[in-house]
Design an enzyme around this catalytic site. Structure first.
Site, mmCIF file in Angstrom:
data_model
loop_
_atom_site.group_PDB
_atom_site.id
_atom_site.type_symbol
_atom_site.label_atom_id
_atom_site.label_comp_id
_atom_site.label_asym_id
_atom_site.label_seq_id
_atom_site.Cartn_x
_atom_site.Cartn_y
_atom_site.Cartn_z
ATOM 1 N N PRO A 49 1.066 -1.052 0.163
ATOM 2 C CA PRO A 49 0.069 0.206 0.244
ATOM 3 C C PRO A 49 1.514 1.374 -0.393
ATOM 4 O O PRO A 49 1.627 1.612 0.712
ATOM 5 C CB PRO A 49 -1.069 -0.398 1.379
ATOM 6 C CG PRO A 49 0.119 -1.180 2.089
ATOM 7 C CD PRO A 49 0.609 -1.948 1.182
ATOM 8 N N ASP A 88 -1.928 3.203 2.692
ATOM 9 C CA ASP A 88 -1.386 2.779 3.787
ATOM 10 C C ASP A 88 -1.332 4.080 4.481
ATOM 11 O O ASP A 88 -1.479 5.247 3.420
ATOM 12 C CB ASP A 88 -0.040 3.100 3.585
ATOM 13 C CG ASP A 88 1.190 3.067 5.019
ATOM 14 O OD1 ASP A 88 0.107 2.245 6.269
ATOM 15 O OD2 ASP A 88 2.223 2.863 5.377
ATOM 16 N N TRP A 591 4.502 -0.286 10.668
ATOM 17 C CA TRP A 591 4.687 -1.942 9.264
ATOM 18 C C TRP A 591 3.722 -2.467 10.112
ATOM 19 O O TRP A 591 4.057 -3.240 9.067
ATOM 20 C CB TRP A 591 6.151 -1.593 9.715
ATOM 21 C CG TRP A 591 7.368 -0.450 9.308
ATOM 22 C CD1 TRP A 591 7.710 0.802 9.862
ATOM 23 C CD2 TRP A 591 7.215 -0.230 7.332
ATOM 24 N NE1 TRP A 591 8.068 1.451 8.920
ATOM 25 C CE2 TRP A 591 7.736 0.906 7.283
ATOM 26 C CE3 TRP A 591 6.694 -0.741 6.277
ATOM 27 C CZ2 TRP A 591 7.701 1.680 6.259
ATOM 28 C CZ3 TRP A 591 7.060 -0.541 5.139
ATOM 29 C CH2 TRP A 591 7.676 1.265 4.750
ATOM 30 N N GLN A 636 12.000 -1.659 0.940
ATOM 31 C CA GLN A 636 11.421 -1.758 1.833
ATOM 32 C C GLN A 636 11.691 -3.475 2.433
ATOM 33 O O GLN A 636 11.225 -4.251 3.361
ATOM 34 C CB GLN A 636 10.110 -2.449 0.788
ATOM 35 C CG GLN A 636 9.702 -1.078 0.491
ATOM 36 C CD GLN A 636 8.503 -0.564 1.891
ATOM 37 O OE1 GLN A 636 8.132 -1.110 2.610
ATOM 38 N NE2 GLN A 636 8.534 0.873 1.053
ATOM 39 N N TRP A 640 8.299 -3.140 4.730
ATOM 40 C CA TRP A 640 7.673 -4.733 4.310
ATOM 41 C C TRP A 640 7.339 -5.749 4.026
ATOM 42 O O TRP A 640 7.019 -6.980 4.504
ATOM 43 C CB TRP A 640 7.172 -3.600 3.082
ATOM 44 C CG TRP A 640 5.282 -4.549 2.841
ATOM 45 C CD1 TRP A 640 4.523 -4.604 3.618
ATOM 46 C CD2 TRP A 640 4.966 -4.840 1.601
ATOM 47 N NE1 TRP A 640 3.098 -5.075 2.547
ATOM 48 C CE2 TRP A 640 3.362 -5.177 1.632
ATOM 49 C CE3 TRP A 640 5.490 -5.375 0.024
ATOM 50 C CZ2 TRP A 640 2.438 -6.038 1.006
ATOM 51 C CZ3 TRP A 640 4.830 -5.248 -0.624
ATOM 52 C CH2 TRP A 640 3.257 -6.856 -0.539
ATOM 53 N N LYS A 673 20.039 11.635 -6.364
ATOM 54 C CA LYS A 673 18.918 11.216 -5.292
ATOM 55 C C LYS A 673 18.188 12.851 -5.739
ATOM 56 O O LYS A 673 18.363 13.591 -5.855
ATOM 57 C CB LYS A 673 19.230 11.033 -4.051
ATOM 58 C CG LYS A 673 17.927 10.356 -3.518
ATOM 59 C CD LYS A 673 18.591 10.150 -1.888
ATOM 60 C CE LYS A 673 16.869 9.620 -1.019
ATOM 61 N NZ LYS A 673 17.240 9.166 0.423
ATOM 62 N N LYS A 676 12.956 17.465 -3.746
ATOM 63 C CA LYS A 676 12.736 18.677 -4.073
ATOM 64 C C LYS A 676 13.366 19.329 -3.899
ATOM 65 O O LYS A 676 13.171 20.699 -4.802
ATOM 66 C CB LYS A 676 11.387 18.345 -3.470
ATOM 67 C CG LYS A 676 10.013 17.372 -3.366
ATOM 68 C CD LYS A 676 9.156 18.210 -2.865
ATOM 69 C CE LYS A 676 7.883 17.502 -2.722
ATOM 70 N NZ LYS A 676 6.788 17.135 -1.795
#
Length: 1126
Positions: A49, A88, A591, A636, A640, A673, A676
């Site tokens: 999610p 999520d 999590w 993850q 996850w 990377k 913003k």
RNA sequence: UGAUGCUUAGCUCAGUGGUCAGAGCAGGUGCCUUAUACGCACAAGGUCAUCGGUUCAAACCCGAUAGCAUCAACCA
């Protein structure tokens, strides 16, 4: 069904995608892709999610492409693939976002704003960008069921989490304990790792550091130290373990000293530099230089006088950390509050820990379990107890003598704050317990809100005892197919091996509450863990009955309606002994929310629950566990992937997923990377709108293996668009153009392969090889390989070879056998390509498929995504055919290279090509493609040179693979011997099949198959080589050849004029040319050829042509006049 | 600090223990026109990050170092 293939003016992927999306919507193509497979075996996919709290980025496009392409592929393999979307919705990022928006901090919640209002804000904020996400999902062609997603804040979702927690609680896997966490006394709150990682939290500060001396007690383990000192002449030696600390305030809480088992330590006889009392100290050998000067070594102790700069010292014993494990020492700063009894263990021992280094300090680590995670861990292992001599305000507790009540750091901005660390140091100095006190600058975390230093402090928390299942989890992990393997074996496997218990507690507001109630007070604590809503409601009523009064009065009627704070916190339950119980205020780690999705996405089934089913979840859980496939970013792994694995292992000792693809990061084109802050974020919407989702997906998949970090460059998408989609599109356009002219609609009987020309059989063979390769790659979750293979086929084989060589077949001659073969062949290639590429580029493939199928109606399916994936036809694969076509391509390339070298354009015919052939098989192969080569490179004949023609110069090399094992070290000598072979030697070896060599004065028989003989040169000719292939070109241009070349050139010029004049392909023309001496013969000789090519009835030679167009034919100027025949 | 991965042409990436290291793009040169110049062909371009080791043979296997990235940790 339209009769004509649609022709397009220009390839416009975004436009095609809009059209296809509308079509999918109208025909419910996605729903059908599942309903058409009703009853088929399931392929289970779990959607990790995302949080709709932030904008989707380009990195989401890659992982979702990976998810989508596998699901589409499996659907095409005949599986039914359901994919439920999910959201999520809990967690810190959401809370921080809301705090920022409201301009409040954590402390304000419950004061300036009620928890109820705050959580309402969170609930609203969490779906802020849902529309954007849905839009991206749709536009990128990600098929996932958005209509009925699982949402982690739903009651039914939380309820399932509670049920799981209750299971763990009942199994004894859920327990309360302390853990050492970053804590800000000034703010009175624990800090999350997120907060600790905020910019500016780590600052360089100068603290008082102390090397302090812990006095050893003689016992079994330390006896050898004392004896060493006695040998040295002391009767009552004092031995000290030296340890360094930058936080002297932790010393009253000291309970152990930790050493490294393999580190070398020494016992040094010396003087205390402050008190000048003779002492023996223990420290790491590597660190002697930090405290003692070389000049002082082995100077007698007695020689020292006060004021001397050089401290005498002598090593009197050497040993490892393991040797002093379990040695004991006297408590450094004993007071009434920090007695061994208060610590609740067996303290003041030397421990062994793997975190000890000799980089700074003394190689012996002062260990205060309360104030360091490592200390806590090693302390727990040895059972030394724990002392927390500092309270939550950051001041010393009572019972510590002169230090009681003093703040360990200046948390209150007190006027005239006196650093207690200095006072402690001074005290130790006076007591002969300090060896070195100095200011030390180091990097230390600070609270981002108060700017005050953080301390590590033991806080109560609830844990899942994952370590109890560690071995099982490691074992289960070995059955998971990880892509790439290293993620599973290395990163994940390693993580499992070193796993610690899962700290579930979070002291926040918006999240899943821990469903545990406990009695107040310290004695006989009773717990109750609630597992579902009905149970809670009945407990609510029960508590009201037993405890009476207003207890739970708001929840008696309808029960609980929202499982979040603050409601759950208002509920009081009653314990078995009749005491009131309050909920543990913690929320659980988000999590856990996502890791429990295999179960919670379906919710609890009360019938099953009451029947005691160990898996009481609603359908289709029974056919949806475990997942066949999941895919997310590699970040993850410990998120996850871990929580899915942990929960499935804890509940059922099963895996939660069978295959896991973890993709790497998407970086900007310079490898930075995306952030913003740097403004280098790629907007997925813009990208898709401009280049199309297909080109974007194709680029993401084929540019690099998904698990490598990829540098994302829009230029790369442009290239994919042009090179792959442009080429494929053109190939289709070509097909459509002629198929429409001839009315080809695949109505004729399918022509068996055997009856088709060689080149058709070749592209078929190649196509089927491709099908097999694509299938194998996708089965192995290697979409990059699949995509690249398709690209290669479309670009090189189909477009640039098959179509180019076959062009004439489509426009020349009548609509009969050969032409129909060509149409059927190209059609089938295009259709198969549409199927093969469908998982990766769902839009264009569907468009291509339907463009074809709408005319022929060969398939029932209305979408390429409903069709079964092609199966490779082994009978169509002819390796020898593919080999000789490759040979033809190579030979052509070599000839073109030679032509280029001598500047003879392809339009100029040449007489012959020489190709040395060393074996009959090769000659046979080339013979079959001879015509093709000749027309492709415009050469009249191919001549094969066999060894007996005497032209060839041979070269001999050892066959390293065959000889390597046999010869070993002699290899070099043999290679040298072969290097000096003459042509005669080589011939003899070939003739006799073997030859005898003398290597290092030893005879050695070499077989013919142990060497490679090639012909790399033909003396006197211009040659080109590739691998073992050699080609020579006869570059003599005879007058006849020039004449023919001129004719061809003339054709070419007139074709250009035709085009310039805008004539139709079939228009016939009349041509007048100025007579020219040099061209006369050529035109006469090739008159028929020229006329046929340019569709003219005849060529008229005239002396003057005032209105003619000026042209040049191989530098011969002339004028032509072309008119369309009426 | 640890774990993991990456480092090959100007750029994006292939590559296999076997003796000349490959492709595409960019740049260079040459070709147009009954699919495509958004194309085709050809040529040039490399210390396979560095240093050691194993091996007859290493870009490939092993070990160290450096840089980048992710995750985890952060310490006396």
């Amino acid at each position: 069904m339209s009769a004509k293939y649609q022709e397009f003016s220009k390839l416009n992927l975004p436009e095609i995608e809009q059209e296809i999306l509308a079509k999918w919507d109208a025909s419910q193509a996605f729903e059908q892709s599942m309903s058409l497979r009703e009853g088929a075996p399931h392929f289970v996919f779990y959607e990790g999610p995302p949080s709709a709290n932030g904008m989707p980025g380009i990195h989401h496009v890659i992982s979702r492409t990976l998810k989508d392409l596998v699901c589409r592929y499996k659907t095409m393999q005949g599986f039914q693939v359901k994919r439920k979307a999910g959201w999520d919705t809990h967690g810190l990022p959401i809370e921080l976002g809301v705090e920022k928006e409201l301009g409040i901090t954590k402390e304000d919640i419950g004061k300036k704003i009620t928890v109820e209002e705050y959580n309402q804000k969170c609930r609203e904020a969490v779906m802020r960008f849902k529309d954007k996400w849905d839009d991206l999902t749709r536009k990128m062609g990600y098929w996932v069921d958005l209509s009925d997603p699982y949402i982690t804040f739903d009651n039914s979702y939380i309820e399932t989490l509670w049920w799981i927690l209750q299971q763990l609680f009942n199994k004894g896997l859920l327990y309360e304990s302390v853990s050492i966490q970053p804590y800000s006394p000034a703010a009175g709150t624990g800090l999350s790792s997120h907060e600790l990682n905020m910019p500016g939290t780590y600052k360089n500060v100068k603290d008082t550091s102390a090397v302090v001396m812990f006095k050893a007690i003689e016992n079994d383990r330390s006896k050898f130290l004392f004896e060493a000192a006695r040998v040295n002449g002391e009767e009552q030696p004092e031995i000290f373990f030296m340890a360094w600390t930058t936080t002297p305030w932790t010393l009253p809480s000291n309970l152990g000293l930790t050493v490294g088992a393999k580190i070398n330590y020494v016992l040094v006889e010396t003087l205390n530099p402050y008190t000048h009392i003779p002492v023996n100290v223990v420290l790491a050998k590597d660190l002697i230089g930090k405290y003692f000067k070389p000049e002082g070594e082995n100077l007698p102790i007695g020689s020292y006088k006060e004021g001397d700069k050089i401290l005498p010292w002598t090593i009197i014993a050497e040993f490892t950390g393991a040797d002093i494990e379990e040695a004991r020492y006297e408590q450094l700063m004993p007071y009434e509050a920090n007695s061994a009894a208060a610590a609740g263990g067996d303290p003041f021992r030397v421990l062994v820990g793997d975190f000890v280094t000799t980089e700074d300090g003394t190689g012996i680590v002062h260990t205060a379990p309360a104030f360091g995670a490592d200390d806590f861990k090693v302390g727990k292992k040895y059972g030394i107890g724990i002392l927390t001599m500092v309270d939550k305000q950051g001041k010393f507790v009572d019972g510590l003598g002169e230090f009681s009540g003093r703040y360990v750091k200046d948390y209150k901005d007190e006027k005239g704050y006196v650093d207690v660390n200095v006072d402690i140091s001074v005290k130790l100095k006076k007591e002969n317990r300090a060896f070195k006190i100095e200011k030390y600058e180091h990097n230390y975390p600070h609270c981002w809100r108060t700017d005050k230093p953080v301390l590590y402090y033991p806080l109560e928390a609830w844990f899942i005892k994952t370590t109890a299942l560690r071995d099982k989890m490691v074992e289960l992990n070995k059955t998971i197919n990880w892509k790439p393997k290293s993620t599973g074996e290395g990163r994940f496997g390693n993580w499992l091996e070193n796993m610690v218990d899962w700290n579930l507690s979070r002291s926040r507001f918006w999240g899943t509450p821990l469903p545990i109630w406990k009695t107040e007070g310290e004695d006989n604590i009773e717990f109750k863990c609630i597992g579902n809503i009905e149970e809670l409601n009945s407990e609510i009523r029960k508590a009201n009955e037993v405890l009476g009064g207003d207890v739970n009065k708001n929840y008696l009627h309808e029960g609980i309606l929202d499982l979040h704070k603050p409601y759950v916190d208002e509920i009081v339950l009653v314990s078995a002994s009749g005491r009131p119980m309050k909920r543990v205020p913690d929320l659980i780690d988000v999590w856990f929310d996502s890791g429990a999705m295999p179960y919670a996405q379906w919710g609890l089934d009360y019938d099953k629950l009451k029947a005691g089913d160990p898996r009481p979840f609603k359908a289709p859980f029974n056919v949806s566990f475990p997942a066949d496939y999941i895919a997310e970013g590699v970040d993850q792994t410990r998120g996850w992937f871990y929580t899915l694995h942990a929960i499935a292992s804890l509940l059922y000792e099963e895996v939660a997923f069978k295959t896991c693809v973890s993709n790497g990061l998407v970086l900007d084109k310079d490898g930075n990377k995306m952030s913003k802050r740097l403004g280098n974020v790629v907007d997925p919407f813009k990208t898709i709108n401009e280049f199309g989702a297909d080109a974007t997906r194709w680029y993401l998949v084929t540019n690099a293996s998904p698990w490598d970090n990829m540098k994302f460059d829009l230029e790369g998408i442009r290239e994919v668009q042009r090179k792959f989609f442009g080429t494929l599109f053109n190939t289709y356009q070509f097909f459509a153009l002629y198929a429409n002219v001839d009315g080809f609609a695949f109505k004729e009987q399918y022509i068996p392969l055997a009856e088709r020309p060689e080149i058709d059989r070749w592209i078929f063979s190649s196509l089927n090889t491709l099908v097999a390769k694509v299938k194998a790659s996708l089965d192995d979750y290697e979409p990059t390989q699949a995509g690249r293979a398709i690209e290669e086929f479309v670009g090189e084989q189909l477009s640039n070879w098959y179509v180019r060589l076959c062009r004439r077949r489509f426009w020349k001659g009548e609509y009969e056998h050969d032409k129909i073969c060509a149409y059927q062949t190209l059609y089938e290639c295009l259709e198969k390509i549409s199927l093969l590429m469908a998982p990766i580029s769902p839009f264009f493939s569907d468009r291509l498929f339907n463009a074809l199928n709408e005319v022929t109606g060969l398939r029932q399916e209305r979408s390429v995504h409903h069709v079964l994936f092609p199966v490779s036809d082994n009978a169509a694969v002819d390796a020898s055919l593919e080999e000789r076509m490759q040979l033809a391509q190579d030979i052509c390339s070599l000839i073109l290279s030679l032509r280029k070298k001598v500047n003879i354009k392809v339009r100029q015919p040449l007489q012959k090509v020489l190709i040395p052939v060393l074996d009959p098989a090769m000659k046979a192969q080339i013979l079959k493609v001879e015509d093709l080569i000749k027309s492709e490179v415009n050469v009249k004949e191919l001549q094969y040179l066999t060894e007996d023609s005497g032209f060839i110069k041979k070269k001999i090399k050892p066959n390293y693979i065959a000889l390597g094992k046999k010869l070993g070290p002699k290899m070099k000598a043999v290679a040298a011997a072969l290097g000096s072979f003459t042509q005669d030697d080589i011939n003899r070896l070939e003739k006799e099949g073997s030859i005898s060599l003398l290597i290092d004065n030893e005879p050695l028989i070499l077989q013919a198959n142990e060497v490679d003989i090639t012909s790399e040169d033909i003396p006197g000719w211009m040659v080109a080589n590739k691998d073992s292939l050699t080609v020579a070109l006869d570059i003599t241009v005879t007058p006849e050849l020039i004449s023919e070349g001129n004719a061809r050139e003339l054709v070419n010029r007139i074709q250009k004029i035709r085009k310039d004049n805008g004539y139709e392909l079939t228009d016939r023309i009349m041509v007048q040319l100025t007579d020219h001496q040099e061209l006369k013969g050529s035109i006469a000789q090739f008159n028929t050829y020229i006329c046929a090519e340019i569709l003219a009835d005849k060529l008229e030679l005239v002396p003057e042509l005032p209105d003619g167009t000026e042209i040049e034919v191989n530098d011969i100027p002339l004028k032509v006049f072309v008119t369309k025949k009426a």
